[in-house]
Motif scaffolding. Structure first.
Motif, PDB file in Angstrom:
ATOM      1  N   SER A  77       0.811  -1.213   0.000  1.00 15.58           N
ATOM      2  CA  SER A  77       0.000   0.000   0.000  1.00 15.58           C
ATOM      3  C   SER A  77       0.844   1.262   0.000  1.00 15.58           C
ATOM      4  N   ASN A  78       2.138   1.122   0.379  1.00 16.69           N
ATOM      5  CA  ASN A  78       3.018   2.278   0.451  1.00 16.69           C
ATOM      6  C   ASN A  78       4.001   2.336  -0.712  1.00 16.69           C
ATOM      7  N   ALA A  79       3.741   1.557  -1.767  1.00 16.42           N
ATOM      8  CA  ALA A  79       4.662   1.545  -2.906  1.00 16.42           C
ATOM      9  C   ALA A  79       4.794   2.936  -3.519  1.00 16.42           C
ATOM     10  N   GLU A  80       3.687   3.608  -3.696  1.00 13.38           N
ATOM     11  CA  GLU A  80       3.714   4.954  -4.290  1.00 13.38           C
ATOM     12  C   GLU A  80       4.560   5.889  -3.436  1.00 13.38           C
ATOM     13  N   ALA A  81       4.353   5.850  -2.120  1.00 15.51           N
ATOM     14  CA  ALA A  81       5.121   6.714  -1.221  1.00 15.51           C
ATOM     15  C   ALA A  81       6.612   6.368  -1.278  1.00 15.51           C
ATOM     16  N   ALA A  82       6.924   5.062  -1.372  1.00 10.71           N
ATOM     17  CA  ALA A  82       8.323   4.642  -1.426  1.00 10.71           C
ATOM     18  C   ALA A  82       9.003   5.148  -2.693  1.00 10.71           C
ATOM     19  N   PHE A  83       8.330   5.037  -3.825  1.00  5.42           N
ATOM     20  CA  PHE A  83       8.915   5.496  -5.082  1.00  5.42           C
ATOM     21  C   PHE A  83       9.090   7.016  -5.088  1.00  5.42           C
ATOM     22  N   GLN A  84       8.119   7.725  -4.515  1.00  3.25           N
ATOM     23  CA  GLN A  84       8.246   9.178  -4.428  1.00  3.25           C
ATOM     24  C   GLN A  84       9.391   9.558  -3.500  1.00  3.25           C
ATOM     25  N   GLY A  85       9.539   8.816  -2.409  1.00  6.45           N
ATOM     26  CA  GLY A  85      10.655   9.058  -1.504  1.00  6.45           C
ATOM     27  C   GLY A  85      11.994   8.818  -2.180  1.00  6.45           C
TER      28      GLY A  85
END
Length: 464
Positions: free
Chosen positions: A404-412
């Protein structure tokens, strides 16, 4: 039975035993059956045929002829182990010939009264293999060798990889099970380089006849070099898990002299990997052939010389053992003595470089099970401009380690790469793509979907 009882009542035991043995002898003489006895030990050494039969018959415990089965498992085993119980009989069929097995156990007096396991160790075991006499050649020349080969394959499948280290100049007796989960499927490494390493390992493991034909010791040397955090240790773990080879981790600072180094080499089993990590940092290897080296040989108790190390990895002593892999790692290849890394000693030079598109995609799949995403193109473009190790990329992805946090990880990760670029920490290295066959060496650089202006991952391959 009645006759035997009457005889025991009226005749001395010596006479009845004599006639009993004579009757058995006559019975065996006219019998069509032949029995082979396979003892558990030959002197003080375990009988390999007994071990192989024990493992092989464990796979036949589902046959109707056997009614009792023993089951067990040790820390060294990956799976449960089945075997025949005391007095058990089993009928196996090989090339349409019936083979009757029986496990015979007898107790011998034990002197270890305080040991709860003494009864097991005081038990003498052997297998009896019975068959028709006309099949003797089939059993000796085909059936028993078949069992030995089958048992060898079973042991390899069930084998736990062990990690050994040096303690007081000897390999530690306490075996450590190597449980590193890394495999080539999950290894974040340039895919062309990974494929080249796997193909080279395949050629090596299947090359026994080749090495004999060309008159070389059956060994292979790999030099893994590159910046910290680029996956050198992970590659070693993947190689060990792929081959199911034990790892011998050698810290040269724990070895006093060349004689101890030779002893350690002789103590290494076949089908193993000898690893010397950060070889440029462990000790200063001096060549005692020069007077200058003698004058500056000041390493305390450590007296290993360059010539001593070279003799171990490529001299006469290197032939004492088969199917061995030697791996050196370093962050600074140029610091190494050229004689140490020449072909025949380090046969394949693997450059573990900074993260590129294929490495990042493997990491993204490992952490999130995602093979493509809208931001991948931006990340891959930045990876061509910024020097960042796979370990750094993995660290950023690990901060958000759920799907669920893949998007946040890639943005990070995008933010991290932009900051690296702005700080000007990247280094541009121009490494042209080339294939050089004149020296049987290959340099490769891959940049994800195509060739980039900077090489990421290359290897130098020197024959078999």
């Amino acid at each position: 039975m009645v006759i035997r009882t009457i005889a025991n009542d009226f005749f001395p035991a010596e006479i009845t035993n004599y006639f009993s043995m004579r009757l058995r002898g006559l019975s065996h003489r006219f019998s069509s059956q032949l029995t082979i006895v396979i003892d558990e030990f030959r002197g003080h050494v375990v009988n390999q045929v007994f071990e192989a039969a024990d493992a092989y018959l464990g796979t036949k415990t589902a046959t109707p002829s056997i009614q009792r089965v023993k089951v067990g498992k040790t820390d060294k085993d990956n799976n449960l182990s089945l075997s025949m119980d005391r007095g058990g009989t089993l009928v196996d069929v090989y090339e349409n010939v019936e083979m009757k097995w029986k496990l015979v156990c007898s107790q011998v007096p034990s002197h270890n009264h305080g040991d709860v396991n003494s009864s097991q160790r005081s038990e003498v075991r052997h297998y009896e293999l019975s068959f028709h006499k006309r099949n003797k050649d089939l059993v000796i020349d085909s059936y028993l060798p078949y069992i030995l080969e089958r048992a060898k394959l079973m042991r390899e499948e069930n084998k736990s990889i062990k990690l050994h280290t040096v303690v007081y100049g000897r390999w530690d007796d306490d075996e450590v099970i190597f449980k590193h989960p890394m495999t080539f499927n999950s290894l974040a490494m340039d895919w062309e380089l990974k494929r080249a390493v796997m193909e080279d390992l395949e050629m090596f493991t299947n090359g026994e006849e080749y090495y004999k034909r060309v008159g070389k010791a059956w060994k292979r040397g790999y030099l893994l070099y590159g910046p910290p955090g680029t996956g050198k240790s992970s590659l070693i773990a993947a190689m060990a898990n792929h081959l199911k080879y034990d790892i011998y981790d050698l810290d040269l600072t724990d070895v006093r002299n060349n004689s101890d180094l030779r002893f350690l080499l002789l103590s290494i089993s076949s089908r193993s990997i000898l690893v010397v990590e950060d070889i440029d940092c462990s000790i200063e290897l001096e060549n005692r052939e020069s007077e200058e080296a003698e004058a500056h040989s000041n390493q305390g108790d450590n007296q290993i010389t360059l010539s001593g190390l070279l003799n171990v990895i490529d001299g006469l002593w290197s032939c004492c053992g088969e199917e061995r892999i030697i791996i050196f790692t370093t962050n600074h290849k140029k610091r190494l003595e050229p004689a140490l890394v020449r072909p025949g000693r380090m046969d394949m030079h693997v450059h573990m470089s900074y993260c590129n598109a294929s490495v990042f995609k493997q990491l993204a799949f490992n952490y999130f099970g995602i093979r493509d995403h809208g931001v991948f193109e931006q990340i891959e473009k930045l990876l061509e401009e910024v020097n960042v190790s796979p370990a750094e990329v993995a660290g950023e992805l690990l901060k958000k380690n759920s799907n669920s946090n893949a998007e946040a990880a890639f943005q990070g990760l995008l933010k991290f790469l932009h900051e690296k670029k702005e700080k000007g920490e990247e280094e541009t290295v121009n490494i042209p793509s080339s294939v050089q066959f004149s020296t049987i060496s290959i340099n490769q650089s891959s940049r994800g979907r195509g060739r980039g202006r900077r090489g990421r991952g290359r290897f130098r391959h020197s024959g078999r």
